[in-house]
Design a protein around this motif. Structure first.
Motif, mmCIF file in Angstrom:
data_model
loop_
_atom_site.group_PDB
_atom_site.id
_atom_site.type_symbol
_atom_site.label_atom_id
_atom_site.label_comp_id
_atom_site.label_asym_id
_atom_site.label_seq_id
_atom_site.Cartn_x
_atom_site.Cartn_y
_atom_site.Cartn_z
ATOM 1 N N THR A 1 0.846 -1.184 0.000
ATOM 2 C CA THR A 1 0.000 0.000 0.000
ATOM 3 C C THR A 1 0.885 1.239 0.000
ATOM 4 O O THR A 1 1.841 1.319 0.773
ATOM 5 C CB THR A 1 -0.891 0.037 1.264
ATOM 6 O OG1 THR A 1 -1.717 -1.123 1.273
ATOM 7 C CG2 THR A 1 -1.755 1.276 1.293
ATOM 8 N N ASP B 1 0.291 5.170 0.598
ATOM 9 C CA ASP B 1 -0.614 6.253 0.962
ATOM 10 C C ASP B 1 -0.068 7.500 0.272
ATOM 11 O O ASP B 1 0.788 8.198 0.806
ATOM 12 C CB ASP B 1 -0.662 6.421 2.478
ATOM 13 C CG ASP B 1 -1.600 7.529 2.908
ATOM 14 O OD1 ASP B 1 -2.379 8.027 2.067
ATOM 15 O OD2 ASP B 1 -1.544 7.918 4.088
ATOM 16 N N GLU C 1 4.369 -7.921 2.978
ATOM 17 C CA GLU C 1 3.617 -6.855 2.338
ATOM 18 C C GLU C 1 3.863 -5.608 3.180
ATOM 19 O O GLU C 1 3.900 -5.680 4.409
ATOM 20 C CB GLU C 1 2.125 -7.184 2.293
ATOM 21 C CG GLU C 1 1.774 -8.264 1.297
ATOM 22 C CD GLU C 1 2.070 -7.843 -0.140
ATOM 23 O OE1 GLU C 1 1.724 -6.704 -0.522
ATOM 24 O OE2 GLU C 1 2.650 -8.657 -0.873
ATOM 25 N N CYS D 1 3.697 -1.076 3.763
ATOM 26 C CA CYS D 1 2.959 0.167 3.605
ATOM 27 C C CYS D 1 3.945 1.335 3.709
ATOM 28 O O CYS D 1 4.778 1.358 4.617
ATOM 29 C CB CYS D 1 1.893 0.281 4.691
ATOM 30 S SG CYS D 1 0.961 1.811 4.641
ATOM 31 N N ASP E 1 0.711 -3.150 10.728
ATOM 32 C CA ASP E 1 -0.634 -2.590 10.841
ATOM 33 C C ASP E 1 -1.566 -3.717 11.294
ATOM 34 O O ASP E 1 -1.654 -4.754 10.624
ATOM 35 C CB ASP E 1 -1.077 -2.040 9.486
ATOM 36 C CG ASP E 1 -2.448 -1.410 9.520
ATOM 37 O OD1 ASP E 1 -3.411 -2.096 9.924
ATOM 38 O OD2 ASP E 1 -2.573 -0.238 9.130
ATOM 39 N N GLU F 1 -4.708 -4.034 11.174
ATOM 40 C CA GLU F 1 -5.828 -4.311 10.262
ATOM 41 C C GLU F 1 -5.385 -4.984 8.975
ATOM 42 O O GLU F 1 -5.964 -5.973 8.549
ATOM 43 C CB GLU F 1 -6.580 -3.022 9.966
ATOM 44 C CG GLU F 1 -7.317 -2.475 11.177
ATOM 45 C CD GLU F 1 -8.057 -1.189 10.873
ATOM 46 O OE1 GLU F 1 -8.348 -0.922 9.690
ATOM 47 O OE2 GLU F 1 -8.329 -0.451 11.837
ATOM 48 N N SER F 2 -4.340 -4.448 8.342
ATOM 49 C CA SER F 2 -3.915 -4.986 7.046
ATOM 50 C C SER F 2 -2.843 -6.067 7.177
ATOM 51 O O SER F 2 -2.643 -6.849 6.252
ATOM 52 C CB SER F 2 -3.380 -3.855 6.161
ATOM 53 O OG SER F 2 -2.141 -3.372 6.672
ATOM 54 N N GLU G 1 0.232 -5.375 7.152
ATOM 55 C CA GLU G 1 1.392 -4.892 6.413
ATOM 56 C C GLU G 1 2.456 -4.311 7.356
ATOM 57 O O GLU G 1 2.135 -3.726 8.390
ATOM 58 C CB GLU G 1 0.981 -3.794 5.424
ATOM 59 C CG GLU G 1 0.136 -4.302 4.275
ATOM 60 C CD GLU G 1 -0.320 -3.179 3.373
ATOM 61 O OE1 GLU G 1 -0.240 -3.358 2.147
ATOM 62 O OE2 GLU G 1 -0.770 -2.123 3.885
#
Length: 165
Positions: free
Chosen positions: A2, A4, A37, A39, A92, A94-95, A97
């Protein structure tokens, strides 16, 4: 992965900022064998804003080309092994990552430096993101040896993308 991505720059660079950033960030992560993965935050702004951030975070009152704000305190640069046992707070929730940190690029400096170094705007932008990614992954250039290592790695990463001067 990801990104941002935020573009606050009001001028034009005539390149696809997101696409280039995505390619460079992926190439840096692949080059170093990141097994997660990840971010990354990326802000493209102007000299005025990067000067303000440089003053706020580094107490340096002038614009710079790129700022890096790492979120992971690597024990050894580019070594991901310790994250498996001691790096829970680096991910993170939630993800899942790996949250590497934030990059801030001055588009004004990209334009200035591409002209002064005699290469493309795309090459300068890609170089600054590569440089910053190495900082997010624990590398620095505080000694001559560290600087030489970062320079070599930057060129090798850009070479994998066929981005040259």
């Amino acid at each position: 992965m990801t990104i941002d991505f935020q573009n606050e720059y009001e001028g034009k660079l005539d390149i696809d900022l997101y696409e280039i950033a995505e390619r460079v960030i992926n190439a840096a992560l692949d080059y170093l064998g990141c097994p997660y993965e990840s971010c990354v935050g990326l802000l493209v702004t102007d000299n005025e804003e990067i000067r303000r951030l440089n003053l706020e975070h580094r107490q340096i009152d002038h614009p710079t080309d790129v700022l890096s704000f790492p979120m992971v305190d690597f024990e050894q640069p580019g070594d991901f092994d310790w994250l498996e046992t001691d790096g829970d707070d680096c991910f993170d929730p939630e993800s899942g990552e790996l949250v590497l940190g934030d990059i801030v690029v001055s588009a004004d400096k990209v334009l200035e430096q591409s002209k002064s170094y005699g290469h493309s705007v795309m090459r300068e932008y890609a170089f600054l993101i590569t440089h910053s990614m190495l900082h997010l992954l624990g590398y620095d250039h505080m000694t001559e040896d560290d600087a030489a290592r970062m320079e070599r790695m930057q060129e090798e990463i850009l070479k994998t993308l066929q981005i040259s001067r």
